[in-house]
Design a protein around this motif. Structure first.
Motif, PDB file in Angstrom:
ATOM      1  N   VAL A 115     -30.286  14.471 -22.020  1.00 60.34           N
ATOM      2  CA  VAL A 115     -29.912  13.348 -21.154  1.00 60.34           C
ATOM      3  C   VAL A 115     -29.202  12.270 -21.958  1.00 60.34           C
ATOM      4  N   ARG A 116     -29.764  11.907 -23.104  1.00 61.98           N
ATOM      5  CA  ARG A 116     -29.180  10.857 -23.930  1.00 61.98           C
ATOM      6  C   ARG A 116     -27.796  11.261 -24.440  1.00 61.98           C
ATOM      7  N   THR A 117     -27.648  12.513 -24.844  1.00 62.89           N
ATOM      8  CA  THR A 117     -26.379  12.998 -25.370  1.00 62.89           C
ATOM      9  C   THR A 117     -25.315  13.034 -24.285  1.00 62.89           C
ATOM     10  N   ALA A 118     -25.688  13.465 -23.089  1.00 61.78           N
ATOM     11  CA  ALA A 118     -24.732  13.495 -21.989  1.00 61.78           C
ATOM     12  C   ALA A 118     -24.302  12.078 -21.603  1.00 61.78           C
ATOM     13  N   LEU A 119     -25.236  11.137 -21.610  1.00 64.12           N
ATOM     14  CA  LEU A 119     -24.887   9.736 -21.336  1.00 64.12           C
ATOM     15  C   LEU A 119     -23.946   9.187 -22.410  1.00 64.12           C
ATOM     16  N   ASP A 120     -24.221   9.515 -23.675  1.00 61.88           N
ATOM     17  CA  ASP A 120     -23.351   9.067 -24.757  1.00 61.88           C
ATOM     18  C   ASP A 120     -21.949   9.630 -24.591  1.00 61.88           C
ATOM     19  N   ALA A 121     -21.868  10.898 -24.173  1.00 57.94           N
ATOM     20  CA  ALA A 121     -20.556  11.518 -23.998  1.00 57.94           C
ATOM     21  C   ALA A 121     -19.750  10.814 -22.912  1.00 57.94           C
ATOM     22  N   GLU A 147     -17.896  16.495 -18.842  1.00 52.10           N
ATOM     23  CA  GLU A 147     -18.917  15.499 -19.179  1.00 52.10           C
ATOM     24  C   GLU A 147     -19.729  15.107 -17.958  1.00 52.10           C
ATOM     25  N   GLU A 148     -19.067  14.965 -16.816  1.00 51.22           N
ATOM     26  CA  GLU A 148     -19.790  14.635 -15.595  1.00 51.22           C
ATOM     27  C   GLU A 148     -20.721  15.774 -15.193  1.00 51.22           C
ATOM     28  N   ARG A 149     -20.222  17.014 -15.251  1.00 50.95           N
ATOM     29  CA  ARG A 149     -21.067  18.168 -14.910  1.00 50.95           C
ATOM     30  C   ARG A 149     -22.231  18.298 -15.883  1.00 50.95           C
ATOM     31  N   ALA A 150     -21.965  18.014 -17.157  1.00 50.06           N
ATOM     32  CA  ALA A 150     -23.030  18.104 -18.152  1.00 50.06           C
ATOM     33  C   ALA A 150     -24.126  17.080 -17.879  1.00 50.06           C
ATOM     34  N   LEU A 151     -23.732  15.877 -17.504  1.00 50.66           N
ATOM     35  CA  LEU A 151     -24.714  14.836 -17.200  1.00 50.66           C
ATOM     36  C   LEU A 151     -25.568  15.237 -15.998  1.00 50.66           C
ATOM     37  N   LEU A 152     -24.925  15.747 -14.959  1.00 47.49           N
ATOM     38  CA  LEU A 152     -25.671  16.159 -13.767  1.00 47.49           C
ATOM     39  C   LEU A 152     -26.531  17.384 -14.033  1.00 47.49           C
ATOM     40  N   GLY A 153     -26.150  18.163 -15.020  1.00 47.34           N
ATOM     41  CA  GLY A 153     -26.988  19.293 -15.408  1.00 47.34           C
ATOM     42  C   GLY A 153     -28.164  18.889 -16.268  1.00 47.34           C
ATOM     43  N   ALA A 154     -27.987  17.807 -17.040  1.00 51.34           N
ATOM     44  CA  ALA A 154     -29.037  17.377 -17.973  1.00 51.34           C
ATOM     45  C   ALA A 154     -30.093  16.503 -17.311  1.00 51.34           C
ATOM     46  N   LEU A 187     -27.648  20.060 -10.992  1.00 52.90           N
ATOM     47  CA  LEU A 187     -27.718  21.520 -11.013  1.00 52.90           C
ATOM     48  C   LEU A 187     -27.332  22.074  -9.640  1.00 52.90           C
ATOM     49  N   SER A 188     -26.265  21.531  -9.092  1.00 58.50           N
ATOM     50  CA  SER A 188     -25.954  21.753  -7.679  1.00 58.50           C
ATOM     51  C   SER A 188     -25.594  23.200  -7.364  1.00 58.50           C
ATOM     52  N   ARG A 189     -25.096  23.967  -8.332  1.00 58.59           N
ATOM     53  CA  ARG A 189     -24.705  25.339  -8.030  1.00 58.59           C
ATOM     54  C   ARG A 189     -25.883  26.311  -8.075  1.00 58.59           C
ATOM     55  N   CYS A 190     -27.062  25.812  -8.420  1.00 53.52           N
ATOM     56  CA  CYS A 190     -28.282  26.618  -8.294  1.00 53.52           C
ATOM     57  C   CYS A 190     -28.967  26.219  -6.995  1.00 53.52           C
ATOM     58  N   PRO A 191     -28.951  27.063  -5.974  1.00 52.75           N
ATOM     59  CA  PRO A 191     -29.562  26.692  -4.692  1.00 52.75           C
ATOM     60  C   PRO A 191     -31.078  26.601  -4.814  1.00 52.75           C
ATOM     61  N   ALA A 192     -31.653  25.639  -4.124  1.00 49.06           N
ATOM     62  CA  ALA A 192     -33.106  25.471  -4.088  1.00 49.06           C
ATOM     63  C   ALA A 192     -33.515  25.146  -2.663  1.00 49.06           C
TER      64      ALA A 192
END
Length: 374
Positions: free
Chosen positions: A323-329, A344-351, A200-205
């Motif tokens: 998480v499981r769906t992003a890994l499968d993708a 797919e990479e962004r989705a995994l890092l978001g999930a 979720l790198s584009r959300c600053p924390a």
């Protein structure tokens, strides 16, 4: 019980998907103020806030369907998460528990995107255990003075206002926690730069420090000692409606995997003809539809006696399915999933962090077990 969408929900979903698809993700480290104002312009920042305070006044089902559209249509889960955290962990506690003065002052700015809000609950030694807060709020003649340190404040580095949880009476445990609205420019407030993170790198924390920060009594949410209850109320919104964004994310992953399996050829045939690929995609579809039903049931029963159980079931199912769906993708796309910043990479890092924030999967299982009487 039917969870079918009304025509209005369907139209709103389609409009939000179109609007989100028309926007490319800027090549910036974090989301921009222009992106944020767009979120306000299309109504995403005030979906469930009453119309009298600048929102759309949607119920949980309507709100979830709109968040699902955002997660499906926009290619950056960081912005989706940031907007949802702003709405459910900050705007909704203010809408439901704030004084008339605070609601009038803050909510219109939160809904239209002029302001960004950060939820300041987590501390180094207090994540899931809100009763262990080291941040203290001491009564004064006209309000409180708050001192303490908060960590992992999503939106924190760019936030204009914070919902801060602090202990007002340590002897009372969870009944001694109170919630406050604290603006960024208050004396004693120090906002730290964004921490480095890969998910979720584009959300600053970042971290937030409060040093004898004065706030008026009108800035308190609810009564003194209601902080834990207010936090749990916000989590019911977050554990259902926020995670609708991940339903949208999974829908898009399934669609992309089906298209890829039809087009990508190995050994002279589309990879979709291989049972291992076909069954993996079938499992992805099964997983997302099961998670969707739990989430929409939780939204429909948000005020029911078993609302806490429903939200915990939905949050666990959706986050682990994401998480499981992003890994499968990534498995279906192979090496292409990790080249050039693919969807797919962004989705995994978001999930990946979804099983941690809003209460870890382990904590959700504790809630489920307790609600079952164990």
């Amino acid at each position: 019980m039917s969870y079918d969408w009304t025509p209005e929900m369907r139209d709103r979903y389609d409009e939000l998907v179109r609007a989100a698809r028309e926007r490319s993700v800027p090549a910036t480290t974090h989301y921009t103020r222009e992106e944020w104002r767009w979120c306000g312009d299309v109504g995403l920042l005030g979906l469930s806030v009453p119309e009298s305070h600048g929102g759309s006044g949607l119920d949980a089902l309507g709100t979830a369907s709109a968040m699902e559209a955002f997660g499906y249509g926009y290619a950056d889960m960081g912005l989706v998460f940031a907007a949802a955290a702003h709405l459910f962990a900050c705007a909704m506690p203010i809408a439901e528990h704030g004084t008339a003065e605070i609601r009038q002052q803050v909510l219109p700015r939160l809904c239209d995107g002029r302001w960004i809000a950060g939820n300041a609950a987590t501390e180094d030694e207090a994540g899931s255990d809100l009763t262990s807060l080291a941040t203290k709020a001491v009564r004064t003649a006209d309000g409180y003075r708050i001192s303490g340190e908060k960590s992992f404040v999503s939106n924190g580095p760019v936030a204009d206002v914070f919902v801060v949880y602090a202990t007002t009476d340590p002897a009372l445990g969870f009944l001694g926690v109170s919630a406050f609205v604290v603006e960024r420019d208050r004396p004693g407030v120090t906002v730290c730069p964004p921490m480095a993170k890969t998910v979720l790198s584009r959300c600053p924390a970042g971290r937030l420090y409060l040093s004898d920060t004065p706030v008026p009594a009108s800035a308190r949410l609810g009564a003194e000692g209601q902080g834990a209850a207010i936090f749990q109320s916000s989590m019911r919104w977050e554990r259902s409606c926020l995670f609708a964004g991940y339903i949208g994310l999974m829908d898009r992953l399934v669609e992309r995997c089906v298209a890829h399996a039809r087009e990508r050829r190995q050994f002279g045939v589309p990879i979709g003809s291989f049972q291992a690929v076909r069954h993996r995609i079938a499992d992805m579809k099964l997983r997302v539809e099961a998670a969707r039903l739990l989430l929409y049931r939780a939204c429909a029963r948000q005020d029911a006696p078993d609302a806490l159980l429903g939200a915990a079931l939905a949050k666990t199912a959706v986050s682990e399915a994401a998480v499981r769906t992003a890994l499968d993708a990534t498995q279906i796309f192979g090496a292409a999933a990790f080249t050039g910043g693919s969807y797919e990479e962004r989705a995994l890092l978001g999930a990946l962090p979804s099983t941690i924030f809003s209460g870890t999967s382990e904590m959700q299982r504790e809630i489920i077990a307790k609600e079952l009487g164990l």
